[in-house]
Design an enzyme around this catalytic site. Structure first.
Site, PDB file in Angstrom:
ATOM      1  N   SER A 126      -1.715  -8.095  -3.882  1.00 51.33           N
ATOM      2  CA  SER A 126      -0.313  -8.452  -3.582  1.00 51.33           C
ATOM      3  C   SER A 126       0.308  -9.457  -4.557  1.00 51.33           C
ATOM      4  CB  SER A 126      -0.145  -9.034  -2.169  1.00 51.33           C
ATOM      5  OG  SER A 126      -0.722  -8.186  -1.216  1.00 51.33           O
ATOM      6  N   ASN A 163      -6.010 -11.235  -0.160  1.00 49.63           N
ATOM      7  CA  ASN A 163      -4.586 -10.940  -0.065  1.00 49.63           C
ATOM      8  C   ASN A 163      -3.778 -12.209  -0.349  1.00 49.63           C
ATOM      9  OD1 ASN A 163      -2.167  -9.705   0.299  1.00 49.63           O
ATOM     10  ND2 ASN A 163      -2.568  -8.983   2.381  1.00 49.63           N
ATOM     11  N   LYS A 193       3.280   3.469  -1.804  1.00 49.82           N
ATOM     12  CA  LYS A 193       3.889   2.691  -0.713  1.00 49.82           C
ATOM     13  C   LYS A 193       5.392   2.898  -0.755  1.00 49.82           C
ATOM     14  CE  LYS A 193       3.745  -2.350   0.237  1.00 49.82           C
ATOM     15  NZ  LYS A 193       3.367  -3.622  -0.434  1.00 49.82           N
ATOM     16  N   LYS A 196      -4.924   3.073   3.579  1.00 47.86           N
ATOM     17  CA  LYS A 196      -4.380   1.750   3.873  1.00 47.86           C
ATOM     18  C   LYS A 196      -3.825   1.765   5.291  1.00 47.86           C
ATOM     19  CE  LYS A 196      -3.824  -2.173   1.700  1.00 47.86           C
ATOM     20  NZ  LYS A 196      -2.557  -2.417   1.113  1.00 47.86           N
ATOM     21  N   GLU A 240      -0.906   1.379  -5.478  1.00 47.51           N
ATOM     22  CA  GLU A 240      -0.563   1.687  -4.086  1.00 47.51           C
ATOM     23  C   GLU A 240       0.643   2.624  -3.950  1.00 47.51           C
ATOM     24  OE1 GLU A 240      -1.743  -0.795  -0.792  1.00 47.51           O
ATOM     25  OE2 GLU A 240       0.343  -1.434  -0.706  1.00 47.51           O
TER      26      GLU A 240
HETATM   27  O1  IGP Z   1       3.272  -4.533  -2.983  1.00 50.16           O
HETATM   28  P1  IGP Z   1       2.347  -5.597  -3.431  1.00 50.16           P
HETATM   29  O2  IGP Z   1       2.883  -6.985  -3.272  1.00 50.16           O
HETATM   30  O3  IGP Z   1       1.860  -5.336  -4.834  1.00 50.16           O
HETATM   31  O4  IGP Z   1       1.054  -5.524  -2.467  1.00 50.16           O
HETATM   32  C1  IGP Z   1       0.196  -4.403  -2.442  1.00 50.16           C
HETATM   33  C2  IGP Z   1      -0.852  -4.599  -1.346  1.00 50.16           C
HETATM   34  O5  IGP Z   1      -1.653  -5.673  -1.689  1.00 50.16           O
HETATM   35  C3  IGP Z   1      -0.220  -4.811   0.026  1.00 50.16           C
HETATM   36  O6  IGP Z   1       0.526  -3.695   0.322  1.00 50.16           O
HETATM   37  C4  IGP Z   1      -1.223  -5.073   1.138  1.00 50.16           C
HETATM   38  C5  IGP Z   1      -2.345  -5.824   1.051  1.00 50.16           C
HETATM   39  N1  IGP Z   1      -3.012  -5.845   2.228  1.00 50.16           N
HETATM   40  C6  IGP Z   1      -2.314  -5.128   3.117  1.00 50.16           C
HETATM   41  C7  IGP Z   1      -2.585  -4.835   4.468  1.00 50.16           C
HETATM   42  C8  IGP Z   1      -1.698  -4.038   5.108  1.00 50.16           C
HETATM   43  C9  IGP Z   1      -0.549  -3.558   4.495  1.00 50.16           C
HETATM   44  C10 IGP Z   1      -0.276  -3.831   3.164  1.00 50.16           C
HETATM   45  C11 IGP Z   1      -1.156  -4.620   2.473  1.00 50.16           C
END
Ligand code: IGP
Length: 394
Positions: free
Chosen positions: A349, A312, A180, A241, A178
């Site tokens: 996540s 998630n 991000k 996303k 991701e």
């Molecule tokens: O940073 P992490 O904990 O690795 O998570 C990534 C991703 O799963 C997470 O950003 C995410 C999962 N579903 C979402 C929905 C909206 C925004 C963000 C997300």
């Protein structure tokens, strides 16, 4: 709870009087709190305009009462949609609750669950803002212009195929890495953020696909990032996303080069999911349908045509992260159904270590979605190596 006995739609074919500017249709027929009620909706149509394009200017003469009536119907439909969502266990309300328009004399006794216009949690806040944002964006680009723009969009690539190929090649969950910059729960993750460089580093490290945050307000993402990554020649298929609340966003994402989109079951009622899946198929987008709890998983397993489900581990209402959520939702009958339907599951996540990866793989996932643990590393390529405990290029 009031006795909401049954909510069902029966949309009658329009009884059209061709000479009339106004069409009258009965919809929907609803049995609420034991009472059957038929709504009569008035659609204004000016000669030469498209059916359904309702505009206040279409009314002239005795327009005031008709405009009032339209406002009331609009309110009733929105309130009804929230009621339907609630029957599916959806807690997120798509818009701030508003009372009925002035002089409302309609047949419904809608319950206003929150008189104050404050969102109950962060996901609800994001969704309310997104609704406003999308309304504004739609004013700038009509669905017709987006459909036209699809012809010149970069061709869609096989998101699901890339995940499967990676899993077969490595024997490890395929990585959706991701891009991000920040999140509401963690703040800024990478100060010196160059999305194209991060994307290229992920690709070099063996990511099968990338996920690019496009929400600006809460994640400091953008559609420019998505476009830039796509046009820089990154070959990994790209997930847009976003918080999708309107089918218009699907077209928009595709015109910006997305190969996949996220559909969040906590936000979208079943009918929306089904509708959006159809559009995704039509325009070549892969839908990653995200669930967080048993109810959402069961709802999605009852819908045909879902090929990719993300679990998630983060509760988007509270930000709590627990990777055992992936295991919990894949146990027993649910896991069996998923195998029968040949659905590929993505663990999402809170994944940081090789032990985390092994844990979710053992639970049954064939792909993972990872942001924080790799985007924070000085060199995200090295971040991937550390995440898996080895090189996954091989
Ligand atoms: O940073 P992490 O904990 O690795 O998570 C990534 C991703 O799963 C997470 O950003 C995410 C999962 N579903 C979402 C929905 C909206 C925004 C963000 C997300």
């Amino acid at each position: 709870m009031e006795a909401l006995m049954h909510v069902g739609f029966r949309v009658y074919s329009d009884s059209i009087n061709p000479s009339s500017r106004f069409k009258s249709c009965k919809s929907p027929s609803i049995l609420m709190e034991g009472r059957r009620t038929n709504l009569t909706c008035i659609r204004a149509q000016q000669p030469g305009t498209k059916e359904g394009s309702v505009s206040a200017t279409a009314f002239s003469g005795s327009s005031d009462s008709l405009v009032e009536e339209l406002k009331t119907k609009d309110w009733e439909i929105k309130a009804l949609k929230d009621e339907i969502a609630a029957t599916q266990g959806i807690r997120i309300r798509r818009r701030p609750p508003t009372g009925p328009p002035l002089h409302y004399v309609g047949p419904f006794e809608f319950r206003l669950q929150n008189e104050g216009n404050t969102p109950r949690n962060i996901l609800e806040e994001i969704v309310w803002n997104k609704d406003t944002e999308v309304t504004r964006m739609k004013e700038k680009a009509s669905i017709y212009s987006l459909k036209k723009a699809l012809e010149n969009a970069p061709p869609p690539r096989d998101f699901l195929g890339a995940l499967k190929a990676s899993y077969v090649r490595t024997g490890l969950p395929a990585l959706i890495a991701e891009v991000k910059k920040a999140s509401p729960s963690r703040g800024v993750l990478r100060e010196d953020f160059h999305p194209v460089e991060v994307a290229q580093a992920y690709e070099k490290g063996g990511a099968a696909c990338l996920s690019v945050l496009t929400d600006a307000k809460y994640f400091q993402g953008s559609f420019e990032n998505l476009e830039a990554i796509r046009s820089a020649g990154v070959k990994c298929p790209l997930l847009c996303k976003e918080f999708i609340v309107d089918a218009w966003q699907l077209y928009y994402a595709r015109t910006k080069g997305a190969d996949g989109v996220l559909l969040i079951a906590a936000v979208l009622p079943d009918l929306d999911i089904k509708y959006m899946l159809k559009i995704c198929k039509m325009i070549g987008l892969t839908a990653l349908v995200e669930v967080h709890d048993e109810n959402e998983m069961d709802r999605m397993l009852a819908i045909d045509g879902i090929e990719l489900i993300g679990i998630n581990n983060r509760n988007l209402e509270t930000f709590e992260v627990d990777i055992s959520n992936t295991k919990k939702l894949l146990e027993g009958k649910r896991g069996e159904t998923i195998r029968q339907k040949d659905i590929l599951v993505v663990g999402e996540s809170g994944l940081f270590t090789p032990a985390d990866i092994a844990y979710v793989q053992e639970a049954g996932v064939k792909a993972i979605l990872v942001g924080e643990s790799i985007v924070k590393q000085k060199d995200p390529t090295e971040g991937i190596r550390q995440l898996f405990g080895k090189d996954i290029l091989g």
